[in-house]
Design an enzyme around this catalytic site. Structure first.
Site, mmCIF file in Angstrom:
data_model
loop_
_atom_site.group_PDB
_atom_site.id
_atom_site.type_symbol
_atom_site.label_atom_id
_atom_site.label_comp_id
_atom_site.label_asym_id
_atom_site.label_seq_id
_atom_site.Cartn_x
_atom_site.Cartn_y
_atom_site.Cartn_z
ATOM 1 N N HIS A 131 51.321 42.863 41.982
ATOM 2 C CA HIS A 131 50.277 43.487 41.166
ATOM 3 C C HIS A 131 51.044 43.855 39.793
ATOM 4 O O HIS A 131 52.211 44.020 39.598
ATOM 5 C CB HIS A 131 50.065 44.877 41.899
ATOM 6 N N GLU A 190 43.661 39.403 37.817
ATOM 7 C CA GLU A 190 43.597 40.988 37.556
ATOM 8 C C GLU A 190 43.807 41.079 36.097
ATOM 9 O O GLU A 190 45.066 41.544 36.001
ATOM 10 C CB GLU A 190 44.177 41.970 38.662
ATOM 11 N N GLY A 236 40.695 49.233 43.153
ATOM 12 C CA GLY A 236 41.628 50.628 42.970
ATOM 13 C C GLY A 236 40.871 51.742 43.073
ATOM 14 O O GLY A 236 40.407 52.260 44.180
HETATM 15 P P1 PGA Z 1 40.917 49.156 39.541
HETATM 16 O O1 PGA Z 1 42.228 48.798 40.009
HETATM 17 O O2 PGA Z 1 39.895 48.795 40.520
HETATM 18 O O3 PGA Z 1 41.355 50.667 39.464
HETATM 19 O O4 PGA Z 1 40.484 48.864 38.072
HETATM 20 C C1 PGA Z 1 42.291 47.593 40.552
HETATM 21 C C2 PGA Z 1 43.612 46.930 40.905
HETATM 22 O O5 PGA Z 1 44.548 47.351 40.017
HETATM 23 O O6 PGA Z 1 43.986 46.369 42.034
#
Ligand code: PGA
Length: 222
Positions: free
Chosen positions: A96, A145, A203
């Site tokens: 991540h 991401e 997230g």
């Molecule tokens: P978010 O995070 O949905 O808060 O943007 C996604 C992630 O970091 O996996």
């Protein structure tokens, strides 16, 4: 293939809140859903959550947010792939962007973590920020991401996200591509309408169980 939803809680929730989420969300899932939920809780809750899910027969998998590069031994503070496997964890998020920027994950450690997963029947999901983050060989699941979209509310246009997910796959067609970054109940259906987006890593919008149930309903109604 069913679309996959990884509920990435990150470093959030007390034990009571973790239990509450499972008790709220679990009964709302059924095998006929066009998606599968994988709850990625902090390490300390995984054992209990895996027990709860299995005892109640909820249609949910359990995932970890990271794993050690080490197999076992004198590595204080580490959690090995064998430990995760032994408590019923099936999936592991690896690389991540928050781990890369805060805790030193690199393409090398990501590859080592994938190896540990493979030795222990865990399915690694490699998270990449751009084409500079390498997806190791023999990985079946990856998620794009972009840093600009993580936790910012600035999600990427679904058609554009689809094109990038395809481009990152390169010629490796058997791989399943996903997207993560500000996915919520308002945009999840648009992402899942995209052919190459086979799942989402969520997230912020995964934290509140009631909002998460609404997010699942948005997919069912789409
Ligand atoms: P978010 O995070 O949905 O808060 O943007 C996604 C992630 O970091 O996996």
């Amino acid at each position: 293939m069913k679309k996959l939803i990884f509920a990435n809680w990150k470093c959030n929730k007390t034990a009571a809140e973790a239990r509450e989420w499972i008790i709220e969300v679990g009964p709302q899932l059924n095998e006929e859903d066009p998606f599968k939920v994988i709850v990625c809780a902090p390490f300390v809750y995984l054992n209990e959550i895996a027990q709860m899910v299995s005892d109640a027969g909820y249609a949910m998998d359990v995932g970890a947010q990271d794993v050690s590069v080490k197999e076992k031994g004198a590595y204080t503070g580490e959690v090995s792939a064998a430990m995760l496997e032994s408590i019923g964890v099936k999936w592991v998020l690896i690389g991540h962007s928050e781990r890369r920027s805060n805790f030193g994950d690199t393409n090398v450690t990501v590859a080592e973590k994938v190896v540990q997963c493979r030795k222990n029947s865990l399915e690694p999901v490699v998270l990449i920020r751009s084409e500079e983050d390498v997806i190791p060989e023999h990985v079946s699941y990856y998620a794009w991401e972009p840093v600009s979209a993580i936790g910012t509310g600035k999600s990427i246009d679904p058609v554009e996200a689809n094109a990038t997910v395809v481009a990152l796959k390169g010629g490796n067609t058997p791989m399943h591509g996903m997207y993560g970054g500000s996915v919520d109940m308002g945009n999840i259906a648009a992402y899942f309408a995209q052919e190459a987006i086979e799942g989402a890593v969520i997230g912020s919008a995964s934290l509140d169980p009631h909002k998460f149930i609404q997010l699942m309903n948005a997919i069912r109604e789409s």
